[in-house]
Motif scaffolding. Structure first.
Motif, PDB file in Angstrom:
ATOM      1  N   UNK A 145      15.190  20.885  33.814  1.00  0.00           N
ATOM      2  CA  UNK A 145      16.276  20.641  32.935  1.00  0.00           C
ATOM      3  C   UNK A 145      15.967  21.601  31.522  1.00  0.00           C
ATOM      4  N   UNK A 146      17.153  21.664  30.999  1.00  0.00           N
ATOM      5  CA  UNK A 146      17.036  22.205  29.609  1.00  0.00           C
ATOM      6  C   UNK A 146      16.385  21.426  28.735  1.00  0.00           C
ATOM      7  N   UNK A 147      16.562  20.028  28.904  1.00  0.00           N
ATOM      8  CA  UNK A 147      15.583  19.086  28.155  1.00  0.00           C
ATOM      9  C   UNK A 147      14.274  19.282  27.932  1.00  0.00           C
ATOM     10  N   UNK A 148      13.817  19.626  29.327  1.00  0.00           N
ATOM     11  CA  UNK A 148      12.463  19.734  29.663  1.00  0.00           C
ATOM     12  C   UNK A 148      11.880  20.990  29.141  1.00  0.00           C
ATOM     13  N   UNK A 149      12.598  21.759  28.927  1.00  0.00           N
ATOM     14  CA  UNK A 149      12.128  23.254  28.433  1.00  0.00           C
ATOM     15  C   UNK A 149      12.101  22.989  27.009  1.00  0.00           C
ATOM     16  N   UNK A 150      13.086  22.362  26.373  1.00  0.00           N
ATOM     17  CA  UNK A 150      13.052  22.131  24.793  1.00  0.00           C
ATOM     18  C   UNK A 150      11.755  21.534  24.534  1.00  0.00           C
TER      19      UNK A 150
END
Length: 371
Positions: A145-150
């Motif tokens: 997810x985007x959250x995990x990348x950030x």
């Protein structure tokens, strides 16, 4: 270290900081800031009753800025209520607006743009990057997810093969090297928070796919121009020049670091940017909260990053300090501020050697003296 002007001990609860190298460093190996994780899973208390920063320890700053076996030239800028200083030692430009390569501090600009896109409803924090960038990652990989990348909780590893044109790889080539069949799949389930510049190469591609515009243009449109950051930009591929005046003598640059660590800026612009980011001027309230929310995996991480990509340090009285380090082309940099953005520290020095432990201690000392 205790400031005789204030009874509060200045010791900060973190293990250290290392300049997060930029980008083809990210293709090979990345050194991350190493704060001790002190926050657990709770959100940081915005507006809570914290003591706030102490007076700047100018004697400590003078000692830290004297050329030695860690740095042969240092620039420090500290601003806030009743505080405004910019000092330079050694063979560095005395111009307070001198340019320098900010390295992995670039990631804060990337995360800001990504969070703005979340706020606009273009995608959600929990949208898998595979939905935004179809075909970019192998079909057999678990959703990331985007959250995990950030927040550096993606489980991604590093490329195990050299990218195409390693002297100046394109972002797509870097990601292609990461996803080569010879390379292992990401950890799944993810059990550690591990700093990795590859996360921000993918986020740069997310920005471009979502907006239809180059990453560099979106940073200018959404962040630099609205804040009047006239000295902040991403060079074009292959451009290894730096405008005059530059903080230090220009040196040959390493490969293009793009959304992971490729930007050029100066101390006044970085000060204004972090003050605006922490102060809530760039993000909607829901995304502003993500800046200070810590993922569960940060509780055991050597590198405690927030959901919005900020490193969190904590002074002994509970005052949080947020920011990012970066290094590139021989310069080691840091950008940190109090949670309300009212006091900001920018530093940059020309490193003597590459002793990461000494650089971590130097970063700790700057932060303790500044806050």
């Amino acid at each position: 270290m205790t400031n005789p002007m204030n009874s509060r001990s200045r010791a900060a609860r973190w293990a250290g900081l290392a300049g997060a190298g930029a980008a083809l460093v990210a293709v090979c190996a990345t050194t991350a800031p190493a704060f001790a994780a002190t926050t657990g899973t709770r959100p940081s208390p915005v507006g809570s009753a914290l003591h706030g920063p102490a007076p700047v320890d100018r004697q400590a700053l003078a000692r830290l800025m004297a050329p030695d076996d860690v740095a042969n030239g240092t620039m420090v800028r500290i601003t806030g209520p009743g505080v405004h200083l910019t000092e330079t030692t050694g063979q560095l430009s005395r111009d307070p607006a001198a340019y320098f390569r900010i390295g992995s501090i670039t990631k804060l600009f990337t995360s800001t743009v990504v969070l703005q896109l979340v706020g606009e409803g273009r995608f959600a924090m929990d949208t898998p990057v595979q939905e935004i960038l179809p075909g970019t990652l192998p079909a057999g990989w678990a959703p990331i997810t985007v959250r995990r990348l950030l927040s550096h909780t993606s489980g991604l590893g590093m490329p195990c093969v050299a990218p195409e044109n390693p002297g100046s790889p394109t972002p797509a080539a870097v990601v292609a090297a990461l996803t080569d069949p010879k390379c292992p799949a990401p950890q799944s389930p993810v059990t550690v928070q591990q700093y990795n510049g590859m996360n921000y190469f993918l986020l740069g591609l997310v920005v471009e796919k979502t907006t239809g515009h180059p990453y560099a243009d979106e940073v200018q449109r959404r962040v630099a121009r609205p804040l009047g950051l006239r000295h902040t930009y991403l060079p074009r591929p292959g451009d290894t020049s730096i405008p005059a005046p530059s903080l230090a003598a220009p040196v040959p640059d390493d490969p293009w670091a793009w959304a992971e660590g490729g930007m050029i800026s100066n101390a006044p612009d970085l000060d204004r940017f972090l003050r605006a980011l922490l102060g809530g001027r760039l993000l909607a309230p829901a995304q502003q909260a993500e800046l200070f929310r810590m993922p569960a995996l940060s509780a055991t991480a050597k590198v405690p990053f927030s959901m919005g990509g900020l490193v969190r340090g904590e002074l002994d009285d509970g005052t949080p300090v947020w920011g990012k380090t970066g290094s590139k082309a021989g310069g080691v940099n840091g950008l940190f501020g109090t949670q309300d953005g009212k006091r900001v520290l920018v530093y940059s020095y020309t490193a003597v050697g590459d002793d990461a432990d000494r650089q971590r201690r130097r970063a700790e000392d700057f932060i303790e003296a500044a806050f």
